[in-house]
Design a protein around this motif. Structure first.
Motif, mmCIF file in Angstrom:
data_model
loop_
_atom_site.group_PDB
_atom_site.id
_atom_site.type_symbol
_atom_site.label_atom_id
_atom_site.label_comp_id
_atom_site.label_asym_id
_atom_site.label_seq_id
_atom_site.Cartn_x
_atom_site.Cartn_y
_atom_site.Cartn_z
ATOM 1 N N PRO A 307 0.812 -1.230 0.000
ATOM 2 C CA PRO A 307 0.000 0.000 0.000
ATOM 3 C C PRO A 307 0.836 1.265 0.000
ATOM 4 O O PRO A 307 0.508 2.250 -0.652
ATOM 5 N N ASP A 308 1.905 1.278 0.772
ATOM 6 C CA ASP A 308 2.892 2.356 0.790
ATOM 7 C C ASP A 308 4.160 1.777 1.404
ATOM 8 O O ASP A 308 4.197 0.600 1.789
ATOM 9 N N GLN A 309 5.196 2.577 1.497
ATOM 10 C CA GLN A 309 6.485 2.057 1.950
ATOM 11 C C GLN A 309 6.490 1.697 3.433
ATOM 12 O O GLN A 309 7.362 0.957 3.898
ATOM 13 N N PHE A 310 5.502 2.208 4.187
ATOM 14 C CA PHE A 310 5.452 1.935 5.618
ATOM 15 C C PHE A 310 4.560 0.745 5.967
ATOM 16 O O PHE A 310 4.447 0.375 7.135
ATOM 17 N N THR A 311 3.914 0.169 4.971
ATOM 18 C CA THR A 311 2.927 -0.893 5.221
ATOM 19 C C THR A 311 3.324 -2.144 4.451
ATOM 20 O O THR A 311 2.581 -2.659 3.615
ATOM 21 N N GLN A 312 4.525 -2.618 4.735
ATOM 22 C CA GLN A 312 5.058 -3.750 3.980
ATOM 23 C C GLN A 312 4.580 -5.101 4.510
ATOM 24 O O GLN A 312 4.954 -6.141 3.971
ATOM 25 N N ASN A 313 3.744 -5.080 5.530
ATOM 26 C CA ASN A 313 3.173 -6.331 6.025
ATOM 27 C C ASN A 313 1.984 -6.799 5.189
ATOM 28 O O ASN A 313 1.460 -7.886 5.411
ATOM 29 N N TYR A 314 1.568 -5.976 4.217
ATOM 30 C CA TYR A 314 0.529 -6.378 3.272
ATOM 31 C C TYR A 314 1.096 -6.346 1.852
ATOM 32 O O TYR A 314 1.656 -5.329 1.425
#
Length: 398
Positions: A307-314
């Motif tokens: 989703p963005d660079q801070f939400t790499q768990n998805y």
């Protein structure tokens, strides 16, 4: 990203056309109609520093199976076909990729605006000149304090001096450059000094990032500043925009990763009966708040789309297997689908907030990091219940 100087002074900068497009229909699928999102490409996980807040968890080791040059070229071709307006080369440290200047040139030749997010320590005079010759649109260099405070935060002695050298080298060849500063408990009292630095060094742009609770930054939840300290930081930023305006000094001043900032600035303008209040209100309505999964997306070093660079768990797919455009428009994943139309999914104070159309629920990864619920309210929203229009508390009985 909130263009504080844009809201208050109506400065003119490239990003305005992306953040304040009046094409609401297009904003739901990208930045404008029939155009893809801004794409952050974390092109390598390797870094020569070890910052304590790094969302990517980067360090000095070599990581296997990162996208090859051939795969990266194919990826950039896909972005071009999807009409992506901007690619942000990030990391790790992007300048540690041996082919990075070739890839930046390739993207520029395809008509994609190329930008860099870098720690700046590797930008010598030669590299600065090459970035200028390639036609790089912008270089953002991270500093998180002055001198030893920055070095402690970044995990390397001398990092401040090298980063400042990088900024000066860019300015010397007229490469557009700016400073990136992540506000946290250890450095928020240095905001005044950072403003002094950008004035003394004639740095034209500064982005103040709110702390993201992801990667190594997830361990810094308790190192974030309080709501009161956040408001004080915004008060200072607000006054500095007025200061530069009065001195007729052109500066682009932005805050990143907290859309409460836009509302806070608008309310301050309104309280002062400032004629720019209506201007700010209109821009915030057009922007629509957080656009993670809409107008900004991210691809990591392995080609995974997030989703963005801070939400790499998805992860929604991998560009080795499908084009970025196909992945981005496939709404079978509930998180990507939800982000594109999230208002009905949001919880907590967001449900009753009268500014939801201007904020869009703020920062999802922070909400999940603290509550465990991706759709819960962002704990970093510092607006009071009165400011967001909540008049009654909802009481749950037994």
């Amino acid at each position: 990203m909130i263009g504080v100087s844009k809201l208050m002074v109506d400065t003119k900068n490239y990003g305005d056309s992306l953040r304040y497009s009046s094409d609401v229909q297009g904003a739901k699928c990208g930045t404008t109609l029939n155009r893809g999102p801004v794409v952050v490409w974390n092109c390598t996980k390797t870094c020569n520093l070890k910052c304590i807040h790094c969302y990517a968890g980067s360090d000095a080791q070599k990581y296997e199976n990162e996208l090859t040059t051939t795969e990266a070229v194919k990826f950039i071709d896909d972005l071009h076909r999807f009409r992506v307006p901007v690619i942000l080369f990030s990391g790790g440290e992007p300048l540690l990729r041996e082919d990075i200047l070739y890839l930046a040139q390739y993207a520029t030749n395809k008509g994609i605006r190329t930008t860099f997010s870098t720690n700046g320590t590797l930008i010598n005079q030669h590299t600065a000149q090459k970035l200028k010759e390639i036609g790089v649109g912008y270089v953002g260099i991270s500093l998180d304090g002055l001198g030893e405070n920055n070095d402690k935060f970044r995990g390397k002695k001398g990092a401040f001096d090298l980063a400042l050298r990088g900024i000066r080298n860019c300015l010397a060849v007229e490469q557009k450059v700016g400073l990136r500063f992540t506000i946290n408990r250890h450095n928020h009292r240095e905001l005044e000094s950072i403003f002094n630095l950008i004035e003394e060094e004639r740095i034209p742009r500064v982005c103040f990032y709110h702390l993201a609770y992801s990667g190594r930054g997830n361990s810094m939840v308790n190192q974030d500043i309080t709501h009161g300290e956040t408001r004080a930081a915004l008060d200072l930023i607000y006054e500095k925009v007025k200061y530069f305006k009065n001195k007729k000094i052109e500066k682009e001043i932005l805050t990143v990763d907290n859309h409460a900032d836009g509302i806070y600035i608008y309310l301050k303008l309104l309280k002062e009966n400032n004629p720019m209040a209506q201007h700010a209100f209109n821009l915030l309505k057009i922007n629509g708040g957080n656009r993670t999964g809409i107008a900004i997306g991210a691809v990591d070093w392995f080609g995974n789309v997030h989703p963005d660079q801070f939400t790499q768990n998805y992860t929604f797919g991998n560009v080795r297997e499908r084009s970025f455009g196909d992945i981005w428009t496939d709404t079978s994943h509930p998180i990507l689908s939800g982000l594109k139309d999230r208002k009905k999914l949001l919880k907590g104070r967001c449900v009753q907030c009268k500014w939801l159309d201007m904020c869009n629920g703020n920062f999802r990864s922070r909400a999940e990091a603290v509550s465990g619920d991706f759709w819960q309210e962002d704990p970093a929203c510092y607006l009071t219940d009165e400011e967001i229009g909540i008049t009654e508390k909802v009481v749950c009985n037994g």
